[in-house]
Design an enzyme around this catalytic site. Structure first.
Site, PDB file in Angstrom:
ATOM      1  N   SER A  53     -21.366  20.588 121.396  1.00  0.00           N
ATOM      2  CA  SER A  53     -22.514  21.133 121.330  1.00  0.00           C
ATOM      3  C   SER A  53     -23.623  20.179 120.756  1.00  0.00           C
ATOM      4  O   SER A  53     -23.678  19.140 120.120  1.00  0.00           O
ATOM      5  CB  SER A  53     -22.495  22.134 119.797  1.00  0.00           C
ATOM      6  OG  SER A  53     -23.622  22.691 119.525  1.00  0.00           O
ATOM      7  N   VAL A  58     -23.240  13.686 116.801  1.00  0.00           N
ATOM      8  CA  VAL A  58     -22.540  12.858 117.858  1.00  0.00           C
ATOM      9  C   VAL A  58     -22.683  13.376 119.160  1.00  0.00           C
ATOM     10  O   VAL A  58     -23.037  12.520 120.312  1.00  0.00           O
ATOM     11  CB  VAL A  58     -21.039  13.081 117.668  1.00  0.00           C
ATOM     12  CG1 VAL A  58     -20.162  12.079 118.723  1.00  0.00           C
ATOM     13  CG2 VAL A  58     -20.687  12.187 116.100  1.00  0.00           C
ATOM     14  N   CYS A  59     -23.030  14.496 119.335  1.00  0.00           N
ATOM     15  CA  CYS A  59     -23.359  15.185 120.808  1.00  0.00           C
ATOM     16  C   CYS A  59     -24.746  14.643 121.224  1.00  0.00           C
ATOM     17  O   CYS A  59     -25.046  14.192 122.370  1.00  0.00           O
ATOM     18  CB  CYS A  59     -23.082  16.450 120.860  1.00  0.00           C
ATOM     19  SG  CYS A  59     -21.500  17.214 120.444  1.00  0.00           S
ATOM     20  N   ASP A  60     -25.668  14.787 120.122  1.00  0.00           N
ATOM     21  CA  ASP A  60     -26.973  14.488 120.469  1.00  0.00           C
ATOM     22  C   ASP A  60     -26.888  12.986 120.746  1.00  0.00           C
ATOM     23  O   ASP A  60     -27.670  12.532 121.849  1.00  0.00           O
ATOM     24  CB  ASP A  60     -27.771  14.774 119.171  1.00  0.00           C
ATOM     25  CG  ASP A  60     -29.102  14.369 119.250  1.00  0.00           C
ATOM     26  OD1 ASP A  60     -29.954  15.192 119.567  1.00  0.00           O
ATOM     27  OD2 ASP A  60     -29.344  12.804 119.279  1.00  0.00           O
ATOM     28  N   THR A  63     -25.604  12.241 124.367  1.00  0.00           N
ATOM     29  CA  THR A  63     -26.328  12.596 125.524  1.00  0.00           C
ATOM     30  C   THR A  63     -27.561  11.831 125.558  1.00  0.00           C
ATOM     31  O   THR A  63     -28.121  11.384 126.741  1.00  0.00           O
ATOM     32  CB  THR A  63     -26.964  13.940 125.264  1.00  0.00           C
ATOM     33  OG1 THR A  63     -25.669  15.115 124.869  1.00  0.00           O
ATOM     34  CG2 THR A  63     -27.763  14.630 126.240  1.00  0.00           C
TER      35      THR A  63
END
Length: 165
Positions: A53, A58-60, A63
């Site tokens: 998500s 971590v995903c931010d 990306t």
């Protein structure tokens, strides 16, 4: 099949594991305007950054890092895919200052997740992974991150993208 945990708990991955040298499976997913997209809608070398998500740290970071690094590479694009709704992805892109980032939602039918073996059955989210696909749709690099809250190996993925044609 890759063994993955999420927050220390084992998860079951649905789909077929993809390895370097394989033909990249096609898929359908939705972009931020709800248009259906496939692998072939994107040309050249593609870094496919898979995240559970975009609304997590971590995903931010993943990306942002891949999008920033790709600007330094010729003929390399980044596709970030998650099960976030397209509306949430669009909001994230605007809030993050990455309005031109390509984000795809696999929420509708998990086409990507099943084709690449990253659907976490217990959570109906995609497991963190990175795939580099060359301009001939061959997988040049595949990483299934063993713990879903950890970062991928950015350097190895970027090196594979630099070496792919």
């Amino acid at each position: 099949m890759a063994e993955v945990t999420f927050k220390g708990n084992p998860v079951t991955l649905i789909g077929e594991e993809v390895k370097a040298g394989d033909q990249a499976p096609d898929f359908t997913a939705l972009d931020n305007s709800l248009a259906e997209k496939t692998l072939n809608d994107y040309k050249g070398v593609r870094i496919i950054s898979v995240v559970p998500s975009l609304d997590t740290g971590v995903c931010d970071a993943q990306t942002r890092r891949f999008n920033e690094e790709a600007t330094k590479l010729d003929n390399v694009s980044v596709i970030t895919i998650s099960c976030d709704l397209p509306f949430a992805q669009k909001r994230w892109c605007g809030d993050s200052g990455l309005e031109n980032a390509v984000t795809l939602s696999d929420h509708r039918d998990l086409s990507f997740g099943q084709a690449y073996g990253v659907v976490m059955k217990e959570l109906r989210l995609l497991a963190r992974a990175v795939f580099v696909v060359d301009s001939n749709n061959k997988v040049a690099y595949a990483e299934y991150v063993s713990e879903g809250t950890n970062h991928p190996d950015y350097e190895s993925a970027l090196k594979a993208a630099k070496g792919a044609e």
